[in-house]
Design an enzyme around this catalytic site. Structure first.
Site, PDB file in Angstrom:
ATOM      1  N   HIS A 194      50.861  48.301  -1.949  1.00 33.57           N
ATOM      2  CA  HIS A 194      49.604  48.354  -1.201  1.00 33.57           C
ATOM      3  C   HIS A 194      49.639  47.320  -0.087  1.00 33.57           C
ATOM      4  O   HIS A 194      50.509  46.447  -0.048  1.00 33.57           O
ATOM      5  CB  HIS A 194      48.389  48.140  -2.103  1.00 33.57           C
ATOM      6  CG  HIS A 194      48.376  46.828  -2.831  1.00 33.57           C
ATOM      7  ND1 HIS A 194      48.219  45.618  -2.193  1.00 33.57           N
ATOM      8  CD2 HIS A 194      48.496  46.543  -4.145  1.00 33.57           C
ATOM      9  CE1 HIS A 194      48.246  44.651  -3.076  1.00 33.57           C
ATOM     10  NE2 HIS A 194      48.420  45.176  -4.264  1.00 33.57           N
ATOM     11  N   GLU A 228      44.517  44.948 -14.861  1.00 29.81           N
ATOM     12  CA  GLU A 228      43.708  44.328 -13.819  1.00 29.81           C
ATOM     13  C   GLU A 228      44.134  44.904 -12.475  1.00 29.81           C
ATOM     14  O   GLU A 228      45.276  44.730 -12.059  1.00 29.81           O
ATOM     15  CB  GLU A 228      43.876  42.805 -13.822  1.00 29.81           C
ATOM     16  CG  GLU A 228      43.391  42.120 -15.083  1.00 29.81           C
ATOM     17  CD  GLU A 228      44.347  42.294 -16.250  1.00 29.81           C
ATOM     18  OE1 GLU A 228      45.560  42.489 -16.005  1.00 29.81           O
ATOM     19  OE2 GLU A 228      43.877  42.269 -17.401  1.00 29.81           O
ATOM     20  N   LEU A 229      43.232  45.569 -11.784  1.00 32.55           N
ATOM     21  CA  LEU A 229      43.561  46.307 -10.580  1.00 32.55           C
ATOM     22  C   LEU A 229      44.226  45.417  -9.538  1.00 32.55           C
ATOM     23  O   LEU A 229      43.664  44.395  -9.128  1.00 32.55           O
ATOM     24  CB  LEU A 229      42.296  46.946  -9.995  1.00 32.55           C
ATOM     25  CG  LEU A 229      42.483  47.785  -8.728  1.00 32.55           C
ATOM     26  CD1 LEU A 229      43.406  48.966  -8.992  1.00 32.55           C
ATOM     27  CD2 LEU A 229      41.135  48.255  -8.195  1.00 32.55           C
ATOM     28  N   ASP A 230      45.433  45.813  -9.112  1.00 33.04           N
ATOM     29  CA  ASP A 230      46.188  45.147  -8.042  1.00 33.04           C
ATOM     30  C   ASP A 230      46.443  43.666  -8.320  1.00 33.04           C
ATOM     31  O   ASP A 230      46.579  42.866  -7.397  1.00 33.04           O
ATOM     32  CB  ASP A 230      45.461  45.298  -6.693  1.00 33.04           C
ATOM     33  CG  ASP A 230      45.457  46.735  -6.209  1.00 33.04           C
ATOM     34  OD1 ASP A 230      46.432  47.458  -6.501  1.00 33.04           O
ATOM     35  OD2 ASP A 230      44.493  47.136  -5.536  1.00 33.04           O
ATOM     36  N   GLU A 231      46.534  43.292  -9.592  1.00 34.75           N
ATOM     37  CA  GLU A 231      46.776  41.896  -9.933  1.00 34.75           C
ATOM     38  C   GLU A 231      47.991  41.724 -10.842  1.00 34.75           C
ATOM     39  O   GLU A 231      48.172  40.686 -11.463  1.00 34.75           O
ATOM     40  CB  GLU A 231      45.533  41.280 -10.584  1.00 34.75           C
ATOM     41  CG  GLU A 231      44.342  41.176  -9.646  1.00 34.75           C
ATOM     42  CD  GLU A 231      43.185  40.398 -10.243  1.00 34.75           C
ATOM     43  OE1 GLU A 231      43.385  39.764 -11.293  1.00 34.75           O
ATOM     44  OE2 GLU A 231      42.082  40.427  -9.653  1.00 34.75           O
TER      45      GLU A 231
END
Length: 286
Positions: A194, A228-231
């Protein structure tokens, strides 16, 4: 041609780990081609990647025999280790939505021998990239997703990965959030890409909002997917500087180029067994 092997390991850091590995190889006529190690002094963890080949009569005749002999070292030092043939290429399934830039880049690199993986299939919640995929002689699986069928759609992805014995799922601009259940099932096996504006400019049209704010750096991040989204643990990042002259369209083009390059590096390193998990971080032996 003599077969190469790749040994990767992690363990609680202690004296003698390097000597144990290199001593084992010397004892069995193993010739080291490349060796990298890292000690995380903060977490007291040790990481190592060794590529080697046989160079004498004492070298085991097969991967199974080599694995069996090294298991004694692994047990003695409580190693978390893997040993693979250097010729073996991990199988990957790619998930996409409508954006073609990352998928096209991966397919081209793979088709021209630039990626040490086998692309066994592409899954998508849209049908628009079927022609591109099938032109590269790769199976395309259209799996539409709605709020009502999300669990079934994700199970279909897992079924395809199982049928194709896929080691990794690569999210090449797959614009769906994976459930916590799927993220956990694919822990350490799912790589996402991303833009690097996060945690700023979340949601739709991030480049438009970045342009409005006069952003001067555009980047991309490849990371393992977690609940955990995008972590999840970061594998690779890159940035490119822009200035006031860059339009939204130019920023999007630059961003797509960086995304494709960063994701390709992450997939290449995964294929070469260069990425080791270290809690919420990674050790990448380039």
């Amino acid at each position: 041609m003599t077969q190469n092997y790749i040994l990767t390991l992690t363990a609680e850091d202690r004296v003698g780990l390097v000597a144990a590995v290199t001593g084992f190889l010397a004892e069995h006529d193993g010739f080291i081609l490349d060796s990298q190690q890292y000690a995380d002094l903060e977490l007291e963890r040790f990481f190592m990647r060794v590529e080697f080949k046989g160079a004498g009569d004492r070298f085991p005749a097969s991967l199974d025999a080599l694995t069996d002999k090294f298991s004694a070292v692994g047990t003695r030092y409580a190693l978390d280790w893997t040993l693979v043939s250097g010729a073996a290429k991990p199988n990957i399934v790619i998930a996409v939505s409508k954006g073609s830039h990352c998928l096209n880049d991966l397919l081209h690199r793979w088709k021209t021998g630039g990626l040490p993986v086998n692309i066994t299939g592409v899954v998508s919640n849209h049908d628009s990239l079927r022609d591109l995929t099938e032109w590269h002689d790769v199976a395309f699986h259209h799996l539409p997703v709605t709020d009502g069928n999300r669990a079934e759609q994700e199970q279909a992805i897992l079924d395809i990965m199982g049928e194709q014995q896929a080691d990794y799922l690569i999210l090449a601009r797959y614009m769906q959030i994976l459930s916590d259940d799927l993220s956990q099932k694919l822990a350490g096996r799912c790589i996402n890409i991303h833009h690097s504006f996060l945690p700023g400019f979340k949601g739709a049209k991030p480049y438009h909002r970045a342009h409005e704010r006069g952003v001067k750096l555009i980047g991309a991040t490849a990371h393992f997917v977690s609940a955990e989204l995008d972590e999840g643990p970061i594998i690779e990042q890159a940035v490119e500087r822009v200035d006031h002259r860059a339009s939204v369209e130019e920023m999007i083009r630059i961003g797509r180029d960086i995304e494709a390059q960063v994701l390709a590096k992450a997939v290449k390193w995964a294929g070469e067994h260069r990425i080791l998990l270290n809690g919420n971080r990674t050790v990448v032996f380039r």
